[in-house]
Each structure stands twice: as C-alpha cells, then as structure tokens.
Scaffold this active site. Structure first.
Site, PDB file in Angstrom:
ATOM      1  CB  SER A  25      -1.162   0.585   1.366  1.00  0.00           C
ATOM      2  OG  SER A  25       0.080  -0.147   2.488  1.00  0.00           O
ATOM      3  CG  HIS A  30       6.975  -0.318   3.998  1.00  0.00           C
ATOM      4  ND1 HIS A  30       6.638  -0.746   2.428  1.00  0.00           N
ATOM      5  CD2 HIS A  30       5.888  -1.464   4.650  1.00  0.00           C
ATOM      6  CE1 HIS A  30       5.518  -0.557   2.904  1.00  0.00           C
ATOM      7  NE2 HIS A  30       4.668  -1.457   3.759  1.00  0.00           N
ATOM      8  CD  GLN A  32       2.969  -4.100   5.970  1.00  0.00           C
ATOM      9  OE1 GLN A  32       1.664  -4.120   7.151  1.00  0.00           O
ATOM     10  NE2 GLN A  32       3.157  -3.683   5.220  1.00  0.00           N
ATOM     11  CG  HIS A 104      17.609 -27.895  14.061  1.00  0.00           C
ATOM     12  ND1 HIS A 104      17.268 -27.997  13.542  1.00  0.00           N
ATOM     13  CD2 HIS A 104      17.533 -27.574  15.507  1.00  0.00           C
ATOM     14  CE1 HIS A 104      15.172 -27.800  14.453  1.00  0.00           C
ATOM     15  NE2 HIS A 104      16.292 -27.933  15.311  1.00  0.00           N
ATOM     16  CG  PHE A 172      -7.292 -27.214  -9.265  1.00  0.00           C
ATOM     17  CD1 PHE A 172      -7.865 -28.350  -8.629  1.00  0.00           C
ATOM     18  CD2 PHE A 172      -6.124 -27.017  -8.111  1.00  0.00           C
ATOM     19  CE1 PHE A 172      -7.004 -29.251  -7.795  1.00  0.00           C
ATOM     20  CE2 PHE A 172      -5.480 -28.226  -7.597  1.00  0.00           C
ATOM     21  CZ  PHE A 172      -6.053 -28.894  -7.693  1.00  0.00           C
TER      22      PHE A 172
END
Length: 198
Positions: A25, A30, A32, A104, A172
C-alpha cells in the site's frame, strides 16, 4: 522477542509485500511485523507436520531437506557458510525462493549477531536475482518461524519464503487449496543463478 513476551501474544509474523498486486500500500520498501493473539494457521500446520515427521525418524525434516538440496545442487541458487538460498522442490509459484539457516535453528529469534548481516546480504542478492530474472515482479515474503516457546524444538526450523505473484489462481486453487506451478524448480533455480545480482 519483545512482542512474543507480551501477554496475549501467541504469534508474530514478519512479512513484506512488494508491488500493488502483492498487497503493498506504500511505494517505499518496507517490511511489517504483526503480533497476534491466536496461532497463525500456516505456522501451526507446518509445526504439526514437522513434529509428526520428526516422530517418525527422529530428524528435523528441514535439516534433511537442506542436506538433500546441497547434495543435489540443482535447486540451489546460492549457498554461504551459514545459509542456503534455494527453489523448493514443491514450490507454490514459479521462482519461489527460500532462505534457511544450514545449522538447525527453530526460531528466527535465535539468529546471532554474526549471522544477521550474512542473512541480510543473501536476502538482498536473492531479491536482486528475482528482479533481474522476472523484471521486478510483485512478491510477498514472510519469515516462517517457530513460536518463542519452541525456540529449541528439534523438529522446527525457520525459513524465509519469497513467493513471486506471477501466476493467476483459478477455481481449482481456491477449491482445493493447492497451488498449480507451471514451471520446474530446477529450471527456475538455473534462471535465478544466471540472473547474477549487481
């Protein structure tokens, strides 16, 4: 970490929308962050699947995926000492990319001070490759991370997913909840490798 420590917060989602078709928008780049009082359904489903897979063979399924991808090499776009950038075998969209730590790590909150700049540079290069290969497509990315209470879970492994918005979903996809990707991940990875970032 701060948001997850607040009362009533059960999920934190970090994401970016690039391009109006992908939901952006504002024109400036940027990301969020949203804290929610409910578990994020995708992350919950992913954690349940990973826990089940871990219960079957005692191994983090993402660690296994990363080892397989590094050994095979065809879907790898770039690998560093700490992270791998690859097109997943079951990509939902052409040129979908994932960045995952090679070691990990269940939660993005556990990234260390040495890894963070390397992660940022690889993300920049991955986005530059995507821009070069697909003429700056709209895309969304999100960090898929285990919840803070599972920072040491042996079955959970965080990743960042970048999903270009380059295909139109139809009935689908809506009815089945399954994406249709008309491309081969190996071809996408080769195209992205060839689209060297500046």
């Amino acid at each position: 970490i701060d948001l997850m420590s607040r009362p009533g917060v059960t999920s934190v989602v970090v994401f970016r929308n690039h391009g109006s078709r992908a939901g952006a928008s504002m024109l400036h780049p940027h990301s969020q962050i949203v804290a929610m009082g409910q578990a994020a359904p995708r992350l919950t489903a992913t954690a349940a699947w990973a826990s089940s897979a871990y219960g079957q063979d005692g191994r983090c399924p993402t660690c296994g995926e990363i080892e397989l991808e590094l050994r095979d090499g065809r879907r790898i776009v770039e690998a560093t000492e700490s992270f791998v950038l690859f097109v997943p075998f079951g990509a939902a969209s052409p040129c979908e990319l994932c960045i995952a730590p090679i070691r990990h790590s269940a939660s993005f909150s556990r990234i260390d001070d040495a890894e963070l700049p390397a992660f940022g540079r690889l993300l920049q290069r991955g986005l530059a490759r995507l821009k070069a290969a697909l003429n700056d497509p709209p895309y969304n990315y999100a960090i898929e991370s285990g919840p803070e209470y599972e920072t040491d879970a042996a079955y959970s492994h965080w990743r960042l997913r970048i999903v270009p918005d380059v295909v139109v979903s139809g009935g689908f996809e809506l009815g089945a909840g399954l994406p249709i990707n008309p491309s081969w991940p190996e071809d996408d990875a080769r195209m992205l490798r060839d689209a060297a970032p500046p």
